[in-house]
Design a protein around this motif. Structure first.
Motif, PDB file in Angstrom:
ATOM      1  N   SER A  43       0.836  -1.212   0.000  1.00 10.73           N
ATOM      2  CA  SER A  43       0.000   0.000   0.000  1.00 10.73           C
ATOM      3  C   SER A  43       0.867   1.257   0.000  1.00 10.73           C
ATOM      4  O   SER A  43       0.575   2.221  -0.719  1.00 10.73           O
ATOM      5  N   LEU A  44       1.939   1.237   0.797  1.00  7.27           N
ATOM      6  CA  LEU A  44       2.832   2.398   0.827  1.00  7.27           C
ATOM      7  C   LEU A  44       3.557   2.572  -0.499  1.00  7.27           C
ATOM      8  O   LEU A  44       3.764   3.701  -0.975  1.00  7.27           O
ATOM      9  N   HIS A  45       3.958   1.461  -1.123  1.00  6.98           N
ATOM     10  CA  HIS A  45       4.655   1.546  -2.402  1.00  6.98           C
ATOM     11  C   HIS A  45       3.738   2.107  -3.491  1.00  6.98           C
ATOM     12  O   HIS A  45       4.178   2.912  -4.324  1.00  6.98           O
ATOM     13  N   GLU A  46       2.485   1.713  -3.479  1.00  6.19           N
ATOM     14  CA  GLU A  46       1.545   2.251  -4.465  1.00  6.19           C
ATOM     15  C   GLU A  46       1.346   3.754  -4.287  1.00  6.19           C
ATOM     16  O   GLU A  46       1.105   4.476  -5.255  1.00  6.19           O
ATOM     17  N   LEU A  47       1.473   4.210  -3.060  1.00  3.93           N
ATOM     18  CA  LEU A  47       1.280   5.633  -2.789  1.00  3.93           C
ATOM     19  C   LEU A  47       2.531   6.438  -3.112  1.00  3.93           C
ATOM     20  O   LEU A  47       2.446   7.540  -3.661  1.00  3.93           O
ATOM     21  N   PHE A  48       3.712   5.887  -2.801  1.00  2.00           N
ATOM     22  CA  PHE A  48       4.954   6.649  -2.937  1.00  2.00           C
ATOM     23  C   PHE A  48       5.854   6.147  -4.064  1.00  2.00           C
ATOM     24  O   PHE A  48       7.019   6.536  -4.123  1.00  2.00           O
ATOM     25  N   TYR A  49       5.357   5.321  -4.992  1.00  3.10           N
ATOM     26  CA  TYR A  49       6.247   4.652  -5.931  1.00  3.10           C
ATOM     27  C   TYR A  49       6.959   5.623  -6.871  1.00  3.10           C
ATOM     28  O   TYR A  49       8.030   5.312  -7.401  1.00  3.10           O
ATOM     29  N   GLN A  50       6.405   6.792  -7.107  1.00  4.72           N
ATOM     30  CA  GLN A  50       7.060   7.773  -7.964  1.00  4.72           C
ATOM     31  C   GLN A  50       7.817   8.836  -7.158  1.00  4.72           C
ATOM     32  O   GLN A  50       8.328   9.795  -7.721  1.00  4.72           O
TER      33      GLN A  50
END
Length: 533
Positions: free
Chosen positions: A44-51
């Motif tokens: 979930s965190l990666h989807e939010l901060f992946y860029q």
């Protein structure tokens, strides 16, 4: 019911002003639930901060359990991250027992001296990461641990650049809101000093803090301030100037309705009077509400110098304001319509200097006023070392060249220069802007109707000032409506020991500052005799 109830309807909602992470992130569509599975939370965190290039996570192990440290590298001190978080976690990998499944025990064992907050939802984890926390997530745990290890580098406390004084404290606010609140706490060591958190800006989520003295502040005004702050609808705010436009009673006025300062001592003094301070993260300027017309003629140094000198300087400020406002328009009116008001020798001198000038007085003075405004703005925008030179040399060269070229007269240069200098006497910069703008209106009215035009304009200005309100308080109080008990700190300043009451127009819960305040006096003769014996 407070005496201010007739000015605005009192709000019944007494709910605390604290803005929650849920209220902020529900609008962003961020999942709320925190899963006990580490990989689900990290996904979930990666989807939010992946860029996001500065988002980092470091895999860790505590005993046989997997974990992760998540943070934004640009919002915290990496040296503190290594010493306070990563090194203790290396020991945790070696020493942790299999039965230590509670993250509370992990914190007590390895981070006993670090400021922390627990996060039980994904909203709280995201909020902690955005605020510079290092968040530790451990597999099979029902909550995460956020460690506040210190933020990035910030500007050191320095002397205020816009409101300088000769005698008094030299520290000023900076862009970090916690530092600013600490500067006020240093001066007011009282548990009744309250700070309430809000967040403004749907995209920026900027931290805003309202400070006040509980038990002194008027609750009606406090409720009004909170309601106006909650109603701010904007994508982001970068300075308290943005807040000022959203919460001011009237934006269609030349006069500032909210006092701003970067001096902690000024904020502390106003809080003790019963007013309310509004801090915003990212700016050194703090707002004070409610603010009245006479507040803008007062300086923090007024209370550090002898009251006789302070009273004299304060009267000079009022006179300088009227000079900056009316001097150019009086020149236009007298030289155009009312020659009989000047003594004959002075009239001959003025008209003799204007001999050969190709423009009427109004065009002449507009040319010089606009020239000075351009030079003033250029001096502000240029680098500091160049800006001061440009303002001084430019004014001298252009003024002298204009006189020698016959475009303007010597008297006009004196009039414009003196009124420009008088506008700088105001302690608050944005208040002097009002005089600069209204000056042009008076010039046009003087060119059209002479002294009658100036008088009509001033009457309209006074009517406008009387109609203004600042959070329900009349803007011209305590002059109009006139309040005799508040005159000890308006046009002149009485000794501090004689000013025992807080401003009555605030209708504070504690109207008396100190009971029994009296001036110092030498002992009487009888007591001296007893002491000698």
């Amino acid at each position: 019911m407070s005496k201010l109830s007739y000015m605005f309807q009192r709000r019944k909602n007494k709910k605390s002003g604290e803005t929650t992470e849920k209220e902020i992130f529900d609008k962003e569509g961020i999942p709320k639930d925190y899963d006990h599975k580490l990989e689900i939370n990290l996904k979930s965190l990666h989807e939010l901060f992946y860029q996001t290039s500065d988002y980092q996570n470091i895999d860790i192990k505590i005993g046989s359990r997997n974990g992760c440290v998540c943070y934004l590298g640009t919002t915290l001190n990496k040296n503190e991250l290594n010493s306070q978080v990563l090194e203790p976690l290396r020991d945790a990998f070696k020493e942790a027992k299999e039965d230590d499944k509670d993250i509370d025990k992990i914190r007590e064992a390895y981070f006993p001296a670090v400021a922390y907050e627990y996060a039980e939802t994904l909203h709280q984890i995201v909020w902690q990461i955005l605020n510079g926390f290092a968040v530790i997530l451990v597999d099979e745990q029902i909550k995460a641990l956020g460690l506040n290890i210190g933020g990035m580098e910030k500007r050191s406390i320095d002397e205020p650049s816009t409101q300088t004084i000769i005698r008094g404290p030299k520290d000023g606010f900076v862009e970090d809101i916690d530092t600013n609140i600490g500067l006020v706490r240093r001066r007011i060591k009282n548990p009744r000093l309250v700070f309430e958190n809000f967040h403004v800006g749907s995209d920026s989520h900027t931290k805003l803090v309202i400070g006040y003295m509980k038990g002194i502040v008027n609750e009606d005004i406090l409720d009004e301030v909170k309601q106006r702050v909650k109603k701010i609808k904007t994508s982001g705010v970068l300075d308290t100037g943005n807040i000022e436009e959203f919460i001011a009673d009237d934006n269609f006025t030349f006069f500032p309705l909210i006092f701003n300062t970067e001096r902690p001592d000024s904020i502390s003094g106003n809080l003790l009077e019963g007013k309310i301070a509004i801090f915003l993260d990212g700016t050194p300027f703090v707002l004070i509400v409610p603010s009245v017309f006479t507040d803008f003629f007062q300086s923090a140094e007024d209370y550090y110098q002898p009251f006789f000198m302070t009273s004299f300087i304060r009267i000079i400020r009022y006179i300088a304001f009227m000079i900056a406002l009316t001097f150019p328009s009086l020149y236009v009116a007298i030289t155009t319509y009312h020659h009989e008001l000047l003594p004959t020798p002075l009239l001959i001198s003025v008209q003799g200097q204007r001999e050969g000038v190709p423009f009427p007085a109004v065009i002449e003075i507009l040319i010089m006023e606009l020239t000075f405004e351009v030079l003033r703005e250029a001096g502000v925008r240029m680098p500091r070392a160049v800006g001061q030179t440009l303002s001084i040399v430019g004014a001298l060269v252009i003024g002298q060249a204009a006189v020698e070229a016959g475009l303007v007269s010597n008297v006009l240069v004196i009039v414009v220069s003196f009124s420009a200098i008088a506008s700088f006497v105001s302690p608050i910069y944005n208040f002097s802007i009002a005089a600069r703008l209204i000056r042009f209106i008076l010039i046009f009215m003087a060119a059209s109707l002479g002294l009658y035009g100036i008088l009509i304009s001033l009457i309209i200005m006074v009517i406008h000032l009387v109609s203004l309100r600042t959070f329900g308080v009349p803007y011209l109080t305590p002059v109009a409506p006139f309040k005799l008990k508040d005159q000890k700190d308006v046009f002149i300043r009485f000794p501090i020991w004689s000013d025992r009451n807080r401003p009555s127009y605030l209708v504070t819960d504690a109207p008396v500052k100190e009971e029994g305040a009296s001036p110092p006096s030498p002992p009487d003769s009888s007591s001296r005799g007893e002491n000698t014996k």
